[in-house]
Scaffold this motif. Sequence first.
Motif, PDB file in Angstrom:
ATOM      1  N   ILE A   1       0.766  -1.213  -0.034  1.00 16.39           N
ATOM      2  CA  ILE A   1       0.325  -0.011  -0.063  1.00 16.39           C
ATOM      3  C   ILE A   1       0.662   1.130  -0.102  1.00 16.39           C
TER       4      ILE A   1
ATOM      5  N   ASN B   1       2.121   7.291   0.050  1.00 19.81           N
ATOM      6  CA  ASN B   1       1.862   8.376  -0.791  1.00 19.81           C
ATOM      7  C   ASN B   1       1.485   8.030  -2.279  1.00 19.81           C
ATOM      8  N   PRO B   2       0.128   7.950  -2.509  1.00 16.65           N
ATOM      9  CA  PRO B   2      -0.355   7.270  -3.815  1.00 16.65           C
ATOM     10  C   PRO B   2       0.392   8.052  -4.919  1.00 16.65           C
ATOM     11  N   ARG B   3       0.714   7.403  -5.954  1.00 19.00           N
ATOM     12  CA  ARG B   3       1.467   8.030  -7.146  1.00 19.00           C
ATOM     13  C   ARG B   3       0.469   8.132  -8.300  1.00 19.00           C
TER      14      ARG B   3
ATOM     15  N   LEU C   1      -4.598   7.209  -9.806  1.00 19.07           N
ATOM     16  CA  LEU C   1      -3.734   7.255  -8.624  1.00 19.07           C
ATOM     17  C   LEU C   1      -3.684   5.789  -8.273  1.00 19.07           C
ATOM     18  N   LEU C   2      -2.312   5.328  -8.214  1.00 18.45           N
ATOM     19  CA  LEU C   2      -2.112   3.986  -7.835  1.00 18.45           C
ATOM     20  C   LEU C   2      -2.127   3.963  -6.229  1.00 18.45           C
ATOM     21  N   LEU C   3      -2.899   3.232  -5.567  1.00 15.20           N
ATOM     22  CA  LEU C   3      -3.161   2.953  -4.292  1.00 15.20           C
ATOM     23  C   LEU C   3      -2.212   2.091  -3.601  1.00 15.20           C
ATOM     24  N   ASN C   4      -2.495   0.804  -4.368  1.00 17.65           N
ATOM     25  CA  ASN C   4      -1.506  -0.529  -4.007  1.00 17.65           C
ATOM     26  C   ASN C   4      -1.191  -1.183  -4.922  1.00 17.65           C
TER      27      ASN C   4
ATOM     28  N   LYS D   1      -4.534  -1.533  -7.421  1.00 19.83           N
ATOM     29  CA  LYS D   1      -5.781  -0.651  -7.025  1.00 19.83           C
ATOM     30  C   LYS D   1      -5.632   0.525  -7.650  1.00 19.83           C
ATOM     31  N   LEU D   2      -6.311   1.156  -8.585  1.00 23.81           N
ATOM     32  CA  LEU D   2      -6.464   2.416  -9.102  1.00 23.81           C
ATOM     33  C   LEU D   2      -7.492   3.147  -9.054  1.00 23.81           C
ATOM     34  N   ARG D   3      -7.216   4.487  -8.590  1.00 28.34           N
ATOM     35  CA  ARG D   3      -8.540   5.226  -8.394  1.00 28.34           C
ATOM     36  C   ARG D   3      -8.615   6.330  -9.798  1.00 28.34           C
TER      37      ARG D   3
ATOM     38  N   ASP E   1     -12.816   3.473  -7.606  1.00 26.83           N
ATOM     39  CA  ASP E   1     -11.532   2.530  -7.351  1.00 26.83           C
ATOM     40  C   ASP E   1     -11.803   1.554  -8.394  1.00 26.83           C
TER      41      ASP E   1
END
Length: 118
Positions: free
Chosen positions: A12, A15-17, A36-39, A46-48, A91
């Motif tokens: 995880i 700091n999401p990138r 935003l790459l969350l994990n 997981k992408l937002r 997400d």
Amino acid sequence: MRYRRQETFRYILPNPRIIPYKLIWEDKELYDGEGLLLNVSSHGLKLRSDYLFPLSNDLQVHFVLDLVPTLQPIELIGYVKHRNQLGTLYDYGIMLDIKLEETQQLVTMIKTYARENK
């Protein structure tokens, strides 16, 4: 749709990138954007995003992961397995279609990134 990614190794990002992605559907580029790459793990991520992806087994999500500047970026292809809405954002759980060599590169990248971002 309920889906749980059962993996022992999932990182995880503290700091999401923001990462670029392309949606390919029926061999045509549908959308080109950033999320935003969350994990991330060796088989999924997981992408937002604020873009609503169509849920189709034929939809491919193309990524270029460049988490560590000293390592070669990795080009990956994945498929959306689930989607959750959070207000105006979505997400996405994405399963990667990945070969053994790419898996090893990805794990090395994740471990290096984790060490450098404690």
